[in-house]
Scaffold this motif. Structure first.
Motif, PDB file in Angstrom:
ATOM      1  N   LEU A  59       0.830  -1.209   0.000  1.00  0.00           N
ATOM      2  CA  LEU A  59       0.000   0.000   0.000  1.00  0.00           C
ATOM      3  C   LEU A  59       0.862   1.256   0.000  1.00  0.00           C
ATOM      4  CD1 LEU A  59      -2.817  -1.013   2.533  1.00  0.00           C
ATOM      5  CD2 LEU A  59      -2.989  -0.858   0.047  1.00  0.00           C
ATOM      6  N   ALA A  60       1.986   1.211   0.723  1.00  0.00           N
ATOM      7  CA  ALA A  60       2.892   2.362   0.762  1.00  0.00           C
ATOM      8  C   ALA A  60       3.408   2.702  -0.630  1.00  0.00           C
ATOM      9  CB  ALA A  60       4.055   2.085   1.712  1.00  0.00           C
ATOM     10  N   ILE A  61       3.767   1.687  -1.405  1.00  0.00           N
ATOM     11  CA  ILE A  61       4.284   1.913  -2.759  1.00  0.00           C
ATOM     12  C   ILE A  61       3.182   2.491  -3.659  1.00  0.00           C
ATOM     13  CG2 ILE A  61       5.204   0.786  -4.824  1.00  0.00           C
ATOM     14  CD1 ILE A  61       6.583  -1.208  -2.901  1.00  0.00           C
ATOM     15  N   ILE A  62       1.958   1.989  -3.512  1.00  0.00           N
ATOM     16  CA  ILE A  62       0.834   2.525  -4.289  1.00  0.00           C
ATOM     17  C   ILE A  62       0.658   4.014  -4.008  1.00  0.00           C
ATOM     18  CG2 ILE A  62      -1.679   2.508  -4.559  1.00  0.00           C
ATOM     19  CD1 ILE A  62      -1.651  -0.475  -4.073  1.00  0.00           C
ATOM     20  N   PHE A  63       0.560   4.357  -2.726  1.00  0.00           N
ATOM     21  CA  PHE A  63       0.325   5.751  -2.353  1.00  0.00           C
ATOM     22  C   PHE A  63       1.541   6.631  -2.643  1.00  0.00           C
ATOM     23  CE2 PHE A  63      -2.883   3.764   0.577  1.00  0.00           C
ATOM     24  CZ  PHE A  63      -3.995   4.336  -0.028  1.00  0.00           C
ATOM     25  N   GLY A  64       2.744   6.061  -2.497  1.00  0.00           N
ATOM     26  CA  GLY A  64       3.953   6.824  -2.807  1.00  0.00           C
ATOM     27  C   GLY A  64       4.036   7.151  -4.286  1.00  0.00           C
ATOM     28  N   SER A  65       3.687   6.190  -5.131  1.00  0.00           N
ATOM     29  CA  SER A  65       3.666   6.410  -6.573  1.00  0.00           C
ATOM     30  C   SER A  65       2.635   7.471  -6.945  1.00  0.00           C
ATOM     31  CB  SER A  65       3.339   5.087  -7.286  1.00  0.00           C
ATOM     32  OG  SER A  65       3.191   5.276  -8.681  1.00  0.00           O
ATOM     33  N   ALA A  66       1.460   7.386  -6.342  1.00  0.00           N
ATOM     34  CA  ALA A  66       0.405   8.374  -6.603  1.00  0.00           C
ATOM     35  C   ALA A  66       0.844   9.763  -6.144  1.00  0.00           C
ATOM     36  CB  ALA A  66      -0.878   7.961  -5.885  1.00  0.00           C
ATOM     37  N   PHE A  67       1.576   9.820  -5.023  1.00  0.00           N
ATOM     38  CA  PHE A  67       2.063  11.103  -4.509  1.00  0.00           C
ATOM     39  C   PHE A  67       3.006  11.783  -5.499  1.00  0.00           C
ATOM     40  CE2 PHE A  67       5.816  13.035  -2.450  1.00  0.00           C
ATOM     41  CZ  PHE A  67       5.233  14.220  -2.025  1.00  0.00           C
ATOM     42  N   LEU A  68       3.954  11.020  -6.033  1.00  0.00           N
ATOM     43  CA  LEU A  68       4.930  11.593  -6.975  1.00  0.00           C
ATOM     44  C   LEU A  68       4.241  12.142  -8.229  1.00  0.00           C
ATOM     45  CD1 LEU A  68       7.813   8.966  -6.701  1.00  0.00           C
ATOM     46  CD2 LEU A  68       7.728  11.264  -5.714  1.00  0.00           C
ATOM     47  N   ILE A  69       3.263  11.381  -8.739  1.00  0.00           N
ATOM     48  CA  ILE A  69       2.521  11.838  -9.920  1.00  0.00           C
ATOM     49  C   ILE A  69       1.703  13.084  -9.584  1.00  0.00           C
ATOM     50  CG2 ILE A  69       0.732  11.216 -11.593  1.00  0.00           C
ATOM     51  CD1 ILE A  69       1.642   8.270 -11.177  1.00  0.00           C
ATOM     52  N   GLY A  70       1.064  13.063  -8.415  1.00  0.00           N
ATOM     53  CA  GLY A  70       0.271  14.221  -7.987  1.00  0.00           C
ATOM     54  C   GLY A  70       1.126  15.455  -7.789  1.00  0.00           C
ATOM     55  N   LEU A  71       2.331  15.259  -7.266  1.00  0.00           N
ATOM     56  CA  LEU A  71       3.240  16.386  -7.055  1.00  0.00           C
ATOM     57  C   LEU A  71       3.611  17.041  -8.377  1.00  0.00           C
ATOM     58  CD1 LEU A  71       4.815  17.892  -4.843  1.00  0.00           C
ATOM     59  CD2 LEU A  71       6.720  16.315  -5.241  1.00  0.00           C
ATOM     60  N   VAL A  72       3.866  16.219  -9.388  1.00  0.00           N
ATOM     61  CA  VAL A  72       4.174  16.746 -10.723  1.00  0.00           C
ATOM     62  C   VAL A  72       2.985  17.529 -11.269  1.00  0.00           C
ATOM     63  CG1 VAL A  72       4.668  16.111 -13.112  1.00  0.00           C
ATOM     64  CG2 VAL A  72       5.839  14.933 -11.250  1.00  0.00           C
ATOM     65  N   LEU A  73       1.771  16.996 -11.069  1.00  0.00           N
ATOM     66  CA  LEU A  73       0.563  17.671 -11.548  1.00  0.00           C
ATOM     67  C   LEU A  73       0.373  19.031 -10.880  1.00  0.00           C
ATOM     68  CD1 LEU A  73      -2.017  14.718 -11.703  1.00  0.00           C
ATOM     69  CD2 LEU A  73      -0.938  15.913 -13.624  1.00  0.00           C
ATOM     70  N   ILE A  74       0.661  19.081  -9.574  1.00  0.00           N
ATOM     71  CA  ILE A  74       0.526  20.345  -8.841  1.00  0.00           C
ATOM     72  C   ILE A  74       1.513  21.380  -9.363  1.00  0.00           C
ATOM     73  CG2 ILE A  74       1.170  21.408  -6.633  1.00  0.00           C
ATOM     74  CD1 ILE A  74      -0.506  19.580  -5.187  1.00  0.00           C
ATOM     75  N   ILE A  75       2.754  20.957  -9.590  1.00  0.00           N
ATOM     76  CA  ILE A  75       3.786  21.880 -10.082  1.00  0.00           C
ATOM     77  C   ILE A  75       3.388  22.430 -11.449  1.00  0.00           C
ATOM     78  CG2 ILE A  75       6.178  22.051 -10.870  1.00  0.00           C
ATOM     79  CD1 ILE A  75       6.880  19.953  -8.715  1.00  0.00           C
ATOM     80  N   LEU A  76       2.918  21.537 -12.333  1.00  0.00           N
ATOM     81  CA  LEU A  76       2.502  21.969 -13.673  1.00  0.00           C
ATOM     82  C   LEU A  76       1.290  22.899 -13.609  1.00  0.00           C
ATOM     83  CD1 LEU A  76       2.862  18.602 -15.650  1.00  0.00           C
ATOM     84  CD2 LEU A  76       4.390  20.586 -15.731  1.00  0.00           C
ATOM     85  N   LYS A  77       0.333  22.556 -12.747  1.00  0.00           N
ATOM     86  CA  LYS A  77      -0.878  23.361 -12.643  1.00  0.00           C
ATOM     87  C   LYS A  77      -0.577  24.720 -12.032  1.00  0.00           C
ATOM     88  CE  LYS A  77      -5.750  22.886 -11.461  1.00  0.00           C
ATOM     89  NZ  LYS A  77      -6.790  21.985 -10.896  1.00  0.00           N
TER      90      LYS A  77
END
Length: 282
Positions: free
Chosen positions: A176-194
């Motif tokens: 579960l940690a890897i799932i949420f960690g992967s989602a976090f990294l993608i979300g962080l990129v989305l926030i920076i771009l947005k």
């Protein structure tokens, strides 16, 4: 059964927090990212073995977890788009009705039991989900962007099925940690771009709400997986009870805490939910 109850309560808490997001003008994407890093931290803290990347990086579940992280945040965005384009009720029905996918998967792949009573219970559960999710005066537009609810339906079903199928018994918190960690990294990129595109400012209130969301989000997944691992209960039964109970309890919570209007169809849905749970459980 206690794990299933805790999963249902945790999932209902997610609904309550999303309601509070609107009330306190919380930036949803920012809170979602903090939610994922919190859930990732929970998984790492609950994993009581030494973390050796070389020992599990070759495992199938590791790459499945990375892919699921991408699916998690992708389907969340599809859900938001569906609510905007087709209406909140369509988004709710599409995501909740997707429970049929892990149910069918369990029956076909795991050779789980399927009798007349169970079939009737599953059908009533799906009907309960539909009736409970439809809100009065909801803006339902099925003909506009019909591909969005279809993607949401398939994506949500694939997530539930894959999490159950790939989760390793001994490494569940790390999975579960890897799932949420992967989602976090993608979300962080989305926030920076947005942020660069819209010049959107960071809202400090996103942090505590994101942390709270992360705690209940991780709990809902963790306790659901624990319930799915209990001997004597089939995954098709657990998914049916979990999904329909979340919808029914969330509906009643909306009435009690937020004074939401519940129509006669919603009440019928809640009643059918209780009947379906009894049929599937027995």
């Amino acid at each position: 059964m206690i794990f299933l109850i805790l999963s249902i309560l945790s999932s209902t808490a997610i609904f309550v927090l999303f309601k509070l997001f609107n009330k306190y003008n919380i930036n949803t994407l920012q809170a979602i990212v903090f939610n994922y890093i919190t859930a990732f931290t929970c998984g790492i803290l609950l994993y009581n073995k030494p973390i050796n990347i070389d020992s599990f990086i070759s495992e199938t579940w590791f790459f499945a977890a990375l892919g699921l992280g991408f699916l998690f945040i992708s389907i969340f965005n599809v859900m938001a788009l569906t609510a905007q384009k087709n209406g909140l009720s369509v988004a709710s029905v599409a995501s909740k009705m997707s429970v049929i996918i892990p149910i069918v998967f369990g029956i076909i792949v795991y050779n789980e039991s399927i009798g007349f009573q169970k079939v009737i219970g599953i059908i009533l559960a799906l009907l309960a989900v539909y009736l409970t999710s439809i809100k009065p005066k909801s803006n339902v537009v099925l003909t506009k962007a019909i591909y969005l609810p279809i993607i949401l339906f398939l994506g949500s079903g694939i997530i539930d099925t894959s999490v159950n199928h790939f989760a390793p018994d001994g490494n569940m918190p790390l999975f579960l940690a890897i799932i949420f960690g992967s989602a976090f990294l993608i979300g962080l990129v989305l926030i920076i771009l947005k942020t660069k595109q819209t010049k959107q400012k960071f809202n400090p209130k996103s942090i505590p709400f994101g942390i709270a969301l992360g705690l209940v989000n991780y709990s809902s997944m963790y306790f659901l997986l624990k319930a799915l691992r209990v001997d004597g209960f089939e995954s098709s039964t657990i998914f049916t009870i979990n999904n329909v109970a979340i919808v029914a309890v969330s509906c009643l919570t909306g009435l009690l805490l937020f004074k939401e209007i519940i129509s006669s169809k919603n009440w019928i849905g809640v009643g059918l939910a209780l009947i379906s749970i009894i049929l599937v459980t027995l």
